[in-house]
Design a protein around this motif. Structure first.
Motif, PDB file in Angstrom:
ATOM      1  N   ALA A   1      11.207  58.727  54.559  1.00  0.00           N
ATOM      2  CA  ALA A   1      10.944  57.331  54.926  1.00  0.00           C
ATOM      3  C   ALA A   1      11.230  56.460  53.708  1.00  0.00           C
ATOM      4  O   ALA A   1      10.752  56.758  52.606  1.00  0.00           O
ATOM      5  N   PRO A   2      12.008  55.383  53.865  1.00  0.00           N
ATOM      6  CA  PRO A   2      12.267  54.505  52.727  1.00  0.00           C
ATOM      7  C   PRO A   2      11.003  53.718  52.347  1.00  0.00           C
ATOM      8  O   PRO A   2      10.197  53.378  53.202  1.00  0.00           O
ATOM      9  N   VAL A   3      10.850  53.469  51.060  1.00  0.00           N
ATOM     10  CA  VAL A   3       9.762  52.632  50.546  1.00  0.00           C
ATOM     11  C   VAL A   3      10.417  51.485  49.784  1.00  0.00           C
ATOM     12  O   VAL A   3      11.085  51.700  48.780  1.00  0.00           O
ATOM     13  N   ASN A   4      10.265  50.277  50.299  1.00  0.00           N
ATOM     14  CA  ASN A   4      10.845  49.087  49.681  1.00  0.00           C
ATOM     15  C   ASN A   4       9.824  47.966  49.749  1.00  0.00           C
ATOM     16  O   ASN A   4       9.408  47.577  50.838  1.00  0.00           O
TER      17      ASN A   4
ATOM     18  N   GLN B   1       2.551  51.076  53.122  1.00  0.00           N
ATOM     19  CA  GLN B   1       3.934  50.643  52.925  1.00  0.00           C
ATOM     20  C   GLN B   1       4.937  51.502  53.682  1.00  0.00           C
ATOM     21  O   GLN B   1       5.998  51.021  54.061  1.00  0.00           O
ATOM     22  N   ALA B   2       4.621  52.779  53.908  1.00  0.00           N
ATOM     23  CA  ALA B   2       5.535  53.687  54.611  1.00  0.00           C
ATOM     24  C   ALA B   2       4.763  54.927  55.038  1.00  0.00           C
ATOM     25  O   ALA B   2       3.766  55.290  54.424  1.00  0.00           O
TER      26      ALA B   2
ATOM     27  N   VAL C   1       2.385  56.108  52.058  1.00  0.00           N
ATOM     28  CA  VAL C   1       2.328  55.434  50.765  1.00  0.00           C
ATOM     29  C   VAL C   1       1.493  54.171  50.928  1.00  0.00           C
ATOM     30  O   VAL C   1       1.726  53.378  51.837  1.00  0.00           O
ATOM     31  N   TRP C   2       0.506  54.010  50.042  1.00  0.00           N
ATOM     32  CA  TRP C   2      -0.393  52.852  50.070  1.00  0.00           C
ATOM     33  C   TRP C   2      -0.352  52.154  48.707  1.00  0.00           C
ATOM     34  O   TRP C   2      -0.272  52.806  47.675  1.00  0.00           O
ATOM     35  N   VAL C   3      -0.438  50.812  48.723  1.00  0.00           N
ATOM     36  CA  VAL C   3      -0.404  50.030  47.486  1.00  0.00           C
ATOM     37  C   VAL C   3      -1.564  49.041  47.477  1.00  0.00           C
ATOM     38  O   VAL C   3      -1.909  48.457  48.509  1.00  0.00           O
ATOM     39  N   ARG C   4      -2.150  48.867  46.287  1.00  0.00           N
ATOM     40  CA  ARG C   4      -3.244  47.902  46.090  1.00  0.00           C
ATOM     41  C   ARG C   4      -2.887  47.007  44.903  1.00  0.00           C
ATOM     42  O   ARG C   4      -2.442  47.492  43.870  1.00  0.00           O
ATOM     43  N   TRP C   5      -3.094  45.697  45.050  1.00  0.00           N
ATOM     44  CA  TRP C   5      -2.795  44.734  43.996  1.00  0.00           C
ATOM     45  C   TRP C   5      -4.074  44.102  43.475  1.00  0.00           C
ATOM     46  O   TRP C   5      -5.039  43.922  44.219  1.00  0.00           O
TER      47      TRP C   5
ATOM     48  N   VAL D   1      -0.390  58.197  47.435  1.00  0.00           N
ATOM     49  CA  VAL D   1       0.109  58.865  48.640  1.00  0.00           C
ATOM     50  C   VAL D   1      -1.066  59.585  49.278  1.00  0.00           C
ATOM     51  O   VAL D   1      -1.792  60.326  48.610  1.00  0.00           O
ATOM     52  N   CYS D   2      -1.248  59.345  50.594  1.00  0.00           N
ATOM     53  CA  CYS D   2      -2.401  59.897  51.312  1.00  0.00           C
ATOM     54  C   CYS D   2      -1.954  60.737  52.501  1.00  0.00           C
ATOM     55  O   CYS D   2      -0.928  60.459  53.117  1.00  0.00           O
TER      56      CYS D   2
END
Length: 82
Positions: A41-44, A32-33, A16-20, A59-60
């Motif tokens: 896998a938890p994502v927090n 992130q996970a 899991v990847w995040v971009r701001w 998600v990649c």
């Protein structure tokens, strides 16, 4: 706040990847996970929002880059509640 799980039922790795975007400055995706093989896998994560903050999640396949990803989704809801 983003809370959830990355579930994998196969043998490959996924992340899991995040971009701001803050004040129109786009940051690179950050991982992130990850989950390799079957399991969860938890994502927090938590982000402080301003009036011009937006977020995207994807998600990649793999754990090292964002070359093979699904469609990204918005993490932003209006109105913003900090």
């Amino acid at each position: 706040m983003v809370q959830g799980e990355l579930r994998n039922t196969g043998t490959e790795c996924f992340s899991v990847w995040v971009r701001w975007t803050d004040d129109w400055v786009v940051t690179p995706y950050t991982k992130q996970a990850s989950q390799c093989g079957g399991g969860v896998a938890p994502v927090n994560m938590r982000k402080s929002y301003g009036l011009t903050t937006t977020g995207r999640l994807t998600v990649c396949r793999g754990t090292t880059d964002t070359q093979d990803c699904g469609e990204d989704i918005s993490l932003t809801r209006w109105p913003i509640n900090n």
